[in-house]
Design a protein around this motif. Sequence first.
Motif, mmCIF file in Angstrom:
data_model
loop_
_atom_site.group_PDB
_atom_site.id
_atom_site.type_symbol
_atom_site.label_atom_id
_atom_site.label_comp_id
_atom_site.label_asym_id
_atom_site.label_seq_id
_atom_site.Cartn_x
_atom_site.Cartn_y
_atom_site.Cartn_z
ATOM 1 N N LEU A 195 0.847 -1.191 0.000
ATOM 2 C CA LEU A 195 0.000 0.000 0.000
ATOM 3 C C LEU A 195 0.885 1.244 0.000
ATOM 4 O O LEU A 195 1.763 1.410 0.846
ATOM 5 N N ASP A 196 0.657 2.135 -0.973
ATOM 6 C CA ASP A 196 1.481 3.338 -1.093
ATOM 7 C C ASP A 196 0.696 4.366 -1.907
ATOM 8 O O ASP A 196 -0.467 4.146 -2.260
ATOM 9 N N LYS A 197 1.341 5.488 -2.231
ATOM 10 C CA LYS A 197 0.690 6.474 -3.093
ATOM 11 C C LYS A 197 0.324 5.836 -4.421
ATOM 12 O O LYS A 197 -0.753 6.068 -4.975
ATOM 13 N N VAL A 198 1.245 5.052 -4.971
ATOM 14 C CA VAL A 198 0.933 4.158 -6.082
ATOM 15 C C VAL A 198 1.092 2.750 -5.530
ATOM 16 O O VAL A 198 2.212 2.304 -5.268
ATOM 17 N N SER A 199 -0.010 2.061 -5.306
ATOM 18 C CA SER A 199 0.013 0.750 -4.655
ATOM 19 C C SER A 199 0.235 -0.359 -5.666
ATOM 20 O O SER A 199 -0.211 -0.261 -6.823
ATOM 21 N N SER A 200 0.904 -1.414 -5.231
ATOM 22 C CA SER A 200 1.095 -2.579 -6.096
ATOM 23 C C SER A 200 0.102 -3.657 -5.699
ATOM 24 O O SER A 200 -0.166 -3.876 -4.509
ATOM 25 N N LEU A 201 -0.457 -4.331 -6.696
ATOM 26 C CA LEU A 201 -1.461 -5.381 -6.482
ATOM 27 C C LEU A 201 -1.130 -6.578 -7.357
ATOM 28 O O LEU A 201 -0.317 -6.489 -8.287
ATOM 29 N N GLN A 202 -1.809 -7.690 -7.076
ATOM 30 C CA GLN A 202 -1.725 -8.871 -7.929
ATOM 31 C C GLN A 202 -3.131 -9.336 -8.242
ATOM 32 O O GLN A 202 -3.993 -9.406 -7.364
ATOM 33 N N VAL A 203 -3.349 -9.640 -9.527
ATOM 34 C CA VAL A 203 -4.673 -10.082 -9.965
ATOM 35 C C VAL A 203 -4.972 -11.459 -9.385
ATOM 36 O O VAL A 203 -4.142 -12.363 -9.425
ATOM 37 N N GLY A 204 -6.156 -11.607 -8.838
ATOM 38 C CA GLY A 204 -6.618 -12.904 -8.344
ATOM 39 C C GLY A 204 -7.653 -13.480 -9.304
ATOM 40 O O GLY A 204 -7.338 -13.831 -10.431
ATOM 41 N N LYS A 205 -8.912 -13.530 -8.853
ATOM 42 C CA LYS A 205 -9.977 -14.060 -9.702
ATOM 43 C C LYS A 205 -10.325 -13.071 -10.809
ATOM 44 O O LYS A 205 -10.429 -11.872 -10.573
ATOM 45 N N VAL A 206 -10.519 -13.593 -12.010
ATOM 46 C CA VAL A 206 -10.956 -12.773 -13.141
ATOM 47 C C VAL A 206 -12.357 -13.226 -13.535
ATOM 48 O O VAL A 206 -12.585 -14.409 -13.808
ATOM 49 N N ASN A 207 -13.298 -12.294 -13.561
ATOM 50 C CA ASN A 207 -14.669 -12.642 -13.914
ATOM 51 C C ASN A 207 -14.872 -12.571 -15.430
ATOM 52 O O ASN A 207 -15.171 -13.579 -16.073
ATOM 53 N N GLU A 208 -14.701 -11.409 -16.016
ATOM 54 C CA GLU A 208 -14.752 -11.250 -17.470
ATOM 55 C C GLU A 208 -13.379 -10.808 -17.955
ATOM 56 O O GLU A 208 -12.623 -11.567 -18.524
ATOM 57 N N GLU A 209 -13.046 -9.548 -17.676
ATOM 58 C CA GLU A 209 -11.709 -9.053 -17.953
ATOM 59 C C GLU A 209 -11.449 -7.832 -17.081
ATOM 60 O O GLU A 209 -12.368 -7.088 -16.733
ATOM 61 N N ILE A 210 -10.198 -7.667 -16.677
ATOM 62 C CA ILE A 210 -9.778 -6.511 -15.898
ATOM 63 C C ILE A 210 -8.935 -5.630 -16.808
ATOM 64 O O ILE A 210 -7.982 -6.104 -17.427
ATOM 65 N N LEU A 211 -9.298 -4.340 -16.891
ATOM 66 C CA LEU A 211 -8.647 -3.425 -17.824
ATOM 67 C C LEU A 211 -7.951 -2.293 -17.083
ATOM 68 O O LEU A 211 -8.401 -1.866 -16.011
ATOM 69 N N ILE A 212 -6.864 -1.802 -17.648
ATOM 70 C CA ILE A 212 -6.257 -0.578 -17.148
ATOM 71 C C ILE A 212 -7.288 0.545 -17.287
ATOM 72 O O ILE A 212 -7.918 0.703 -18.330
ATOM 73 N N GLY A 213 -7.456 1.317 -16.219
ATOM 74 C CA GLY A 213 -8.485 2.356 -16.203
ATOM 75 C C GLY A 213 -9.699 1.963 -15.392
ATOM 76 O O GLY A 213 -10.531 2.821 -15.057
ATOM 77 N N ASP A 214 -9.839 0.657 -15.072
ATOM 78 C CA ASP A 214 -10.950 0.221 -14.238
ATOM 79 C C ASP A 214 -10.887 0.892 -12.868
ATOM 80 O O ASP A 214 -9.801 1.188 -12.344
ATOM 81 N N ARG A 215 -12.046 1.108 -12.283
ATOM 82 C CA ARG A 215 -12.145 1.625 -10.918
ATOM 83 C C ARG A 215 -12.139 0.457 -9.930
ATOM 84 O O ARG A 215 -12.415 -0.695 -10.300
ATOM 85 N N LEU A 216 -11.852 0.767 -8.676
ATOM 86 C CA LEU A 216 -11.723 -0.270 -7.655
ATOM 87 C C LEU A 216 -12.630 0.025 -6.470
ATOM 88 O O LEU A 216 -12.770 1.172 -6.052
ATOM 89 N N ALA A 217 -13.225 -1.035 -5.928
ATOM 90 C CA ALA A 217 -14.040 -0.943 -4.718
ATOM 91 C C ALA A 217 -13.575 -2.014 -3.750
ATOM 92 O O ALA A 217 -13.282 -3.150 -4.158
ATOM 93 N N LYS A 218 -13.500 -1.673 -2.464
ATOM 94 C CA LYS A 218 -13.052 -2.638 -1.458
ATOM 95 C C LYS A 218 -14.077 -3.767 -1.346
ATOM 96 O O LYS A 218 -15.284 -3.524 -1.253
ATOM 97 N N LYS A 219 -13.607 -5.006 -1.366
ATOM 98 C CA LYS A 219 -14.499 -6.148 -1.234
ATOM 99 C C LYS A 219 -15.087 -6.177 0.160
ATOM 100 O O LYS A 219 -14.378 -6.035 1.157
ATOM 101 N N THR A 220 -16.390 -6.345 0.247
ATOM 102 C CA THR A 220 -17.081 -6.364 1.524
ATOM 103 C C THR A 220 -17.402 -7.786 1.929
ATOM 104 O O THR A 220 -17.311 -8.723 1.127
#
Length: 340
Positions: A202-227
């Motif tokens: 976690l940082d100003k620019v955070s690094s992540l790793q893709v887990g489950k893919v439903n359809e496709e994940i694109l650069i520019g997608d928005r993110l919401a915390k999983k509840t």
Amino acid sequence: MLKPIISLVLAIGLSAPAIADTLQLRPDAPQRYVVKKGDTLWDISGKYLTAPWKWPQLWRMNREQIKNPHWIYPGDVLYLDYVNGQPVLRFGSNRVVKLSPQVRSTPLDEAITMIPAKAIEPFLKRPLLVDDTADYERAPQLVATQENRVILSSLDPAYATGLTSGGIWQAYRLGRPVEDPDTKELLGYEVIYGGELQVRKLDKVSSLQVGKVNEEILIGDRLAKKTEHEDLQYIPHEPPPELQGKIVQSVSGVNEIGQLYSVVINRGQREGVEIGHVFGIYRAPKIVSVENNGEKQQLAMPSEELGQLIVYRVFRKASYALVLRSSQSVMVGDRIAAPQ
């Protein structure tokens, strides 16, 4: 997730019924029923009532109990009784509980759900509708990958801005607009759900790793915390008689909608829609031409109920509902109102 066992003693006689009209029992309603694994609350309601959405009356529930019901488990025994001439259900149990000085708990997912969990689970854990595009623009965003890919696959690294915490985040973007067919008001945008990403740093620019893919994940997608998984233990109950609306979209995109399909309706929190509301589905009345004394008249046939749906997620201007029963194909544009 574990929670203490909560007995289903619903204050019979201590509070007034949610709705005061007379209940109509099925002629074959059992005097005693043992809850089985695989039962749903809707199924059990249908064993006792010709109108299963009147379940709160059979239990003598008040409004707070409708919103926060107790758990029912396989092995519990339901007894049909009468109070002042009105049918009520009482609760017993075949479960053997060994008493000892310690807290005992039962997995929550063993409890009986109101409707088949698999029919709506995919729609409980992810974003479905964006009410306000300004909120969407303020959401965290995927901005880059290591290899300048546009489409991300499972285990790919990615970078995002705006994250406020670690854990799992869900990627989404705007889809079809949802419009009120009568007023043309924009009710929101359906969400295209891409998949999940795990925060690695976690940082100003955070690094992540893709887990489950439903359809496709694109650069520019928005993110919401999983509840956390939303609770399925809500109770079917009638909406106010003045609360009416229309089916505006099918979630699957099909034109003819069948049983256990999800739909979007043009009523939400601002109109008083609640999780658990059961609506009847009605087709616009058929117009027929009738000749009377040599004159032709256009007459509207009675509008008959062709099915029922139940609300399981509510947004500000719209809600998601599941078709529980239909005698024919349900169509976008069909009217919803209190069930008959």
